[in-house]
Scaffold this motif. Structure first.
Motif, PDB file in Angstrom:
ATOM      1  N   THR A 126     -31.958 -28.198  32.216  1.00  0.00           N
ATOM      2  CA  THR A 126     -31.461 -29.592  32.918  1.00  0.00           C
ATOM      3  C   THR A 126     -31.769 -30.749  32.314  1.00  0.00           C
ATOM      4  O   THR A 126     -31.054 -31.685  32.302  1.00  0.00           O
ATOM      5  CB  THR A 126     -32.479 -29.469  34.272  1.00  0.00           C
ATOM      6  OG1 THR A 126     -31.904 -28.372  35.107  1.00  0.00           O
ATOM      7  CG2 THR A 126     -31.870 -30.594  35.186  1.00  0.00           C
ATOM      8  N   LEU A 127     -32.999 -30.918  31.721  1.00  0.00           N
ATOM      9  CA  LEU A 127     -33.203 -32.084  30.663  1.00  0.00           C
ATOM     10  C   LEU A 127     -32.054 -32.271  29.598  1.00  0.00           C
ATOM     11  O   LEU A 127     -31.871 -33.242  29.425  1.00  0.00           O
ATOM     12  CB  LEU A 127     -34.719 -31.974  30.201  1.00  0.00           C
ATOM     13  CG  LEU A 127     -35.855 -31.851  31.272  1.00  0.00           C
ATOM     14  CD1 LEU A 127     -37.286 -31.466  30.534  1.00  0.00           C
ATOM     15  CD2 LEU A 127     -35.765 -33.166  31.747  1.00  0.00           C
ATOM     16  N   VAL A 163     -22.330 -30.628  27.340  1.00  0.00           N
ATOM     17  CA  VAL A 163     -23.266 -30.488  26.428  1.00  0.00           C
ATOM     18  C   VAL A 163     -22.842 -30.738  24.978  1.00  0.00           C
ATOM     19  O   VAL A 163     -23.679 -31.128  24.356  1.00  0.00           O
ATOM     20  CB  VAL A 163     -23.481 -28.515  26.373  1.00  0.00           C
ATOM     21  CG1 VAL A 163     -24.188 -28.036  25.264  1.00  0.00           C
ATOM     22  CG2 VAL A 163     -23.909 -28.236  27.897  1.00  0.00           C
ATOM     23  N   LEU A 164     -21.731 -30.435  24.751  1.00  0.00           N
ATOM     24  CA  LEU A 164     -21.246 -30.866  23.274  1.00  0.00           C
ATOM     25  C   LEU A 164     -21.292 -32.546  22.910  1.00  0.00           C
ATOM     26  O   LEU A 164     -21.696 -32.779  22.060  1.00  0.00           O
ATOM     27  CB  LEU A 164     -19.754 -30.596  22.947  1.00  0.00           C
ATOM     28  CG  LEU A 164     -19.548 -28.897  22.991  1.00  0.00           C
ATOM     29  CD1 LEU A 164     -18.140 -28.613  22.775  1.00  0.00           C
ATOM     30  CD2 LEU A 164     -20.465 -28.308  21.995  1.00  0.00           C
ATOM     31  N   THR A 165     -21.017 -33.362  24.288  1.00  0.00           N
ATOM     32  CA  THR A 165     -21.033 -34.655  23.887  1.00  0.00           C
ATOM     33  C   THR A 165     -22.537 -35.117  23.888  1.00  0.00           C
ATOM     34  O   THR A 165     -22.738 -35.954  23.049  1.00  0.00           O
ATOM     35  CB  THR A 165     -20.207 -35.398  25.088  1.00  0.00           C
ATOM     36  OG1 THR A 165     -19.124 -34.947  25.298  1.00  0.00           O
ATOM     37  CG2 THR A 165     -20.527 -37.035  25.137  1.00  0.00           C
ATOM     38  N   MET A 245     -21.984 -15.555  20.430  1.00  0.00           N
ATOM     39  CA  MET A 245     -21.781 -15.445  21.775  1.00  0.00           C
ATOM     40  C   MET A 245     -22.861 -16.068  22.552  1.00  0.00           C
ATOM     41  O   MET A 245     -24.030 -15.948  22.258  1.00  0.00           O
ATOM     42  CB  MET A 245     -21.636 -14.071  22.223  1.00  0.00           C
ATOM     43  CG  MET A 245     -20.327 -13.351  21.785  1.00  0.00           C
ATOM     44  SD  MET A 245     -20.098 -11.581  22.570  1.00  0.00           S
ATOM     45  CE  MET A 245     -21.198 -10.691  21.375  1.00  0.00           C
ATOM     46  N   MET A 246     -22.478 -16.576  23.796  1.00  0.00           N
ATOM     47  CA  MET A 246     -23.544 -17.274  24.612  1.00  0.00           C
ATOM     48  C   MET A 246     -23.133 -16.689  26.017  1.00  0.00           C
ATOM     49  O   MET A 246     -22.126 -16.507  26.572  1.00  0.00           O
ATOM     50  CB  MET A 246     -23.417 -18.536  24.647  1.00  0.00           C
ATOM     51  CG  MET A 246     -23.900 -19.406  23.420  1.00  0.00           C
ATOM     52  SD  MET A 246     -25.526 -19.235  23.208  1.00  0.00           S
ATOM     53  CE  MET A 246     -26.198 -20.146  24.606  1.00  0.00           C
ATOM     54  N   PRO A 252     -28.162 -25.306  26.922  1.00  0.00           N
ATOM     55  CA  PRO A 252     -27.864 -26.103  25.716  1.00  0.00           C
ATOM     56  C   PRO A 252     -28.731 -25.983  24.493  1.00  0.00           C
ATOM     57  O   PRO A 252     -28.126 -26.322  23.392  1.00  0.00           O
ATOM     58  CB  PRO A 252     -28.225 -27.676  26.565  1.00  0.00           C
ATOM     59  CG  PRO A 252     -27.889 -27.323  27.925  1.00  0.00           C
ATOM     60  CD  PRO A 252     -28.416 -26.130  28.102  1.00  0.00           C
ATOM     61  N   GLU A 253     -29.921 -25.830  24.703  1.00  0.00           N
ATOM     62  CA  GLU A 253     -30.683 -25.541  23.320  1.00  0.00           C
ATOM     63  C   GLU A 253     -30.382 -24.407  22.545  1.00  0.00           C
ATOM     64  O   GLU A 253     -30.165 -24.549  21.420  1.00  0.00           O
ATOM     65  CB  GLU A 253     -32.115 -25.475  23.864  1.00  0.00           C
ATOM     66  CG  GLU A 253     -33.082 -25.549  22.515  1.00  0.00           C
ATOM     67  CD  GLU A 253     -33.047 -26.699  21.594  1.00  0.00           C
ATOM     68  OE1 GLU A 253     -32.934 -26.142  20.134  1.00  0.00           O
ATOM     69  OE2 GLU A 253     -32.768 -27.469  21.979  1.00  0.00           O
TER      70      GLU A 253
END
Length: 265
Positions: A126-127, A163-165, A245-246, A252-253
């Motif tokens: 979240t952070l 996330v990418l931004t 793969m995710m 995000p980390e």
């Protein structure tokens, strides 16, 4: 600006069980989080969100006037709330019941009972969604990195692009499915492709195989995001030539670490 801390978060907890609320409150307190609003039903949750937007909604699956999925649909149906982080806490394990949560970009799905580590990772995710931290690469400037994001879920694409931004990547192109991505690749080049697995017409495996067979794009790294747990399908994904793969929902980390690995060569 000071880095955002767990103690800065404002949480809306939607849970009709007083006992379960106490358990979650205790676990949040151990992370330094004390700013928590408690409601027991969907009606009160929507009223509270309309009054004071929280940083994170933590919800169970069932309430007296609906479900967590009903609440999530209401939230995602409002443009100004589309990116509101949402965490599900549930004993539900059936894949079909959880799939829409995953496709809607929830920050985490925690099982009942959940471990403190589960919660900590979800809070950290979240952070990461609420803050920016540039990606450090040896061979690329993140601002000039060209990324193609492919997913048939608009909401899932929104989470990926967010996330990418936050990682400092600004040059983003979206495709609604694999077939649209193939059309885009006819005229444009990219440094990275981030694709979903399950898509109509052309899925993520077929898209990856197309990329690997291309003389122009064959070298482009592919990161696949999937909610698929079937081992046979995952083996097919691995054999298609993806670089990493995710899982959905993803952290995000974890994305940061994988991108640093595959883009730094």
């Amino acid at each position: 600006m000071d880095e955002l801390q767990p103690s800065d978060l404002n949480i809306l907890l939607v849970e009709p069980s007083n006992a379960q609320s106490k358990v979650i409150e205790h676990e949040l307190a151990s992370e330094g989080i004390h700013n928590i609003d408690f409601v027991t039903c969907m009606r009160d949750a929507l009223e509270r969100i309309d009054t004071i937007r929280p940083d994170l909604v933590i919800s169970c699956y069932h309430y007296e006037d609906g479900t967590g999925l009903d609440l999530l649909r209401e939230i995602r149906g409002q443009e100004e709330l589309e990116d509101l982080p949402f965490m599900l806490v549930t004993s539900e394990s059936r894949r079909d019941r959880l799939e829409e949560f995953k496709q809607s970009g929830v920050v985490a799905i925690l099982p009942k009972p959940f471990s403190h580590e589960h919660l900590r990772r979800a809070i950290n995710a979240t952070l990461d969604l609420l803050t920016t931290q540039d990606l450090e690469l040896d061979l690329f400037d993140p601002e000039s990195l060209r990324v193609l994001v492919v997913d048939d879920s608009r909401l899932a694409r929104k989470v990926v692009t967010k996330v990418l931004t936050n990682l400092g990547i600004e040059n983003l192109t979206e495709a609604a499915d694999g077939s649209e991505a193939i059309e885009i690749l006819k005229d444009r080049s990219f440094d990275l492709v981030v694709t979903d697995y399950n898509m109509p017409e052309v899925n993520g495996v077929e898209l990856t195989e197309h990329i690997r067979a291309s003389e122009v794009h064959g070298h482009v790294p592919v990161l696949m995001v999937t909610s698929e747990a079937n081992q046979t399908h995952l083996a097919n994904v691995a054999q298609s030539g993806v670089n990493a793969m995710m899982d959905k929902p993803f952290e995000p980390e974890g994305v940061r670490r994988l991108l640093a690995t595959i883009l730094n060569g």
